[in-house]
Design a protein around this motif. Structure first.
Motif: not given
Ligand code: ATP
Ligand code: MG
Length: 469
Positions: A112-117, A131-137, A145-152
């Motif tokens: 449950k990150p309050a800000a993008p982690d 990168m892990v962040a809650w984003m609005p739909v 909201q949905v939890l979006v994870q992007v890794a690179e």
């Protein structure tokens, strides 16, 4: 071995002093530059990662109240296209249901990150930035909201980091190489006068004791060269002295040896036994004189100023010693009708002395006094305390006075007074003077108060425990 010593050690030392701290600084600097560059590279690329996350979130639609990801594979490929790195994503609903993306992505470290982690993780064993962040739909910021994870993967981050590090470190490395070259050349040039000096010394003959030319010697070594020059000058004086002494000694020996030869030739021609006996008696006297001369020469060599090491100093009572030596001269004094007297001190006079050398000193002074005083004369040996931490041994006679002009010269080797009838080679007082110097004593020839005769005084330092407090 000589080769190792000829290495310019100073040069290597200076270089080490310069290069080692520089190298340490360079390593530290590289580490700091690396961490800074990595921070900036992450800052820049993390923002892009967050953007991709938002793009993905835009493809989440609401089906009633349920979010659904509408992202075709082709659209996902375009979104995640990168020439250097591989990207992964996953979208998860609030209730934990996966809406799509890569199943291999590890679960977020903080659900449950309050800000993008942003943080480092690994996908299939390869390190990635996550990168892990809650984003609005949809356009509204409200729920759901949905939890979006992007890794690179990290390739471009590392490349950028190392490019930045190289930009900082390479000029410094270049500077270090240049500093090394400049110091090497500078020190080589600076040491050139020293190398010339070394060549000048090593090329010189062992007989050449002339001073080393100091005109292009660096100021730092100038005192050393001056000292060496001073030492050479002293050595030169010693050599001159030795050479003159050897020449004088050879000259002095030549005359008695020729005399001996002549006497032997004469004796060989004699038939009369009585005359042969007489010649032999003369020969004996000459040989005796010669052996005394040789003994004196040896004694001079033994008592050279450098002979301090061979001294056997011991506490000795000058009073008793002078009396003992004087007693040995009584028969000789009687033979020459001389009144030999001794006036000792009331208490012992303890000095540090070499017994044999002190005996030789007293012997020579009494020998002179008896030898150069007319028959019937008086010779007195005195030992006394002077009151200033010293004691005085005086040998006085009432013979013909030594002229004032000769007083200093009689202590020189081979110097004798003109017109002296007695046998002798002029070495006695030189030996006395050397022995006195070895004992730290001072010798004087005083004007006699009554204007008759000569008094030789030797002042010895008393032992510390003998001095008045
Ligand atoms: N007590 C003395 N009275 C007068 N002249 C002296 C006395 N002592 C020394 N001299 C003079 O000083 C000279 C140097 O003395 P020194 O003892 O050095 O040598 P030497 O007696 O001539 O020879 P030797 O080597 O045998 O002692 C003597 O030749 C003598 O002329
Ligand atoms: Mg003498």
């Amino acid at each position: 071995m000589a080769k190792a010593e000829s290495q310019p050690r100073l040069q290597r030392k200076l270089l080490a002093w310069l290069l080692v701290p520089l190298a340490v600084l360079l390593v530290l600097d590289t580490a700091v530059a690396y961490w800074n560059s990595l921070r900036f590279a992450n800052l820049a690329y993390d923002r892009a990662l967050h953007e991709i996350g938002r793009e993905i979130a835009l493809h989440v639609k609401l089906e009633g109240t349920q979010p659904r990801l509408e992202l075709s594979e082709a659209a996902a490929n375009i979104l995640l296209l990168d020439p250097e790195d591989q990207l992964f994503y996953r979208v998860t609903a609030e209730n934990g249901a996966s809406l799509g993306g890569d199943a291999d992505l590890p679960a977020p470290r903080n659900g449950k990150p309050a800000a993008p982690d942003f943080y480092g993780a690994a996908v299939r064993g390869e390190p990635v930035r996550m990168m892990v962040a809650w984003m609005p739909v949809g356009p509204d910021a409200g729920p759901p909201q949905v939890l979006v994870q992007v890794a690179e993967t990290l390739h471009k981050r590392e490349r950028l980091t190392w490019e930045m590090v190289a930009n900082v470190v390479l000029p410094q490395l270049l500077l270090m190489v240049m500093a090394t070259a400049v110091v090497w050349i500078g020190v080589s040039r600076g040491l050139e006068p020293l190398k010339r000096l070394r060549r000048a010394v090593s090329d010189r003959s062992h007989l050449d004791l002339s001073p080393i030319d100091t005109h292009d010697v660096p100021g730092e070594v100038r005192p050393l060269v001056d000292e060496v020059n001073e030492l050479m000058a002293r050595l030169g004086r010693t050599f001159d002295f030795q050479n003159r002494f050897v020449a004088d000694a050879a000259h002095q020996l030549k005359t008695p040896v020729s005399g001996l030869k002549a006497q032997i030739e004469l004796a060989l021609r004699e038939n009369d036994l009585q005359r042969v006996r007489h010649s032999l008696a003369q020969l004996y006297i000459s040989a005796d004189r010669l052996s005394r001369l040789v003994r004196q020469l040896l004694s001079l060599a033994r008592n050279e100023p450098g002979a301090l090491d061979s001294m056997q100093l011991q506490p000795l009572d000058l009073n008793a010693h002078a009396l003992e030596v004087s007693m040995d001269w009584v028969p000789q004094a009687i033979k020459r009708s001389i009144d030999l007297g001794f006036e000792g001190a009331e208490h012992p006079l303890t000095i540090n002395a070499d017994r044999d050398r002190l005996r030789e000193l007293i012997n020579n002074l009494i020998d002179n006094a008896i030898r150069y005083t007319h028959p019937g004369g008086r010779v007195t040996v005195q030992a006394s305390r002077t009151g200033d931490g010293q004691c005085r041994l005086a040998i006085s006679d009432d013979g013909p006075r030594i002229p004032v002009a000769e007083r200093a010269r009689i202590f020189e080797r081979f110097h004798r007074l003109l017109g002296t009838q007695e046998d002798g080679s002029g070495l006695g007082l030189a030996i006395v003077s050397e022995i006195a110097t070895l004992h730290g004593a001072r010798i004087t020839l005083e004007e006699d108060v009554d204007g008759v005769g000569n008094t030789f005084s030797v002042f010895f330092p008393l032992r510390a425990d003998e001095r008045p407090v």
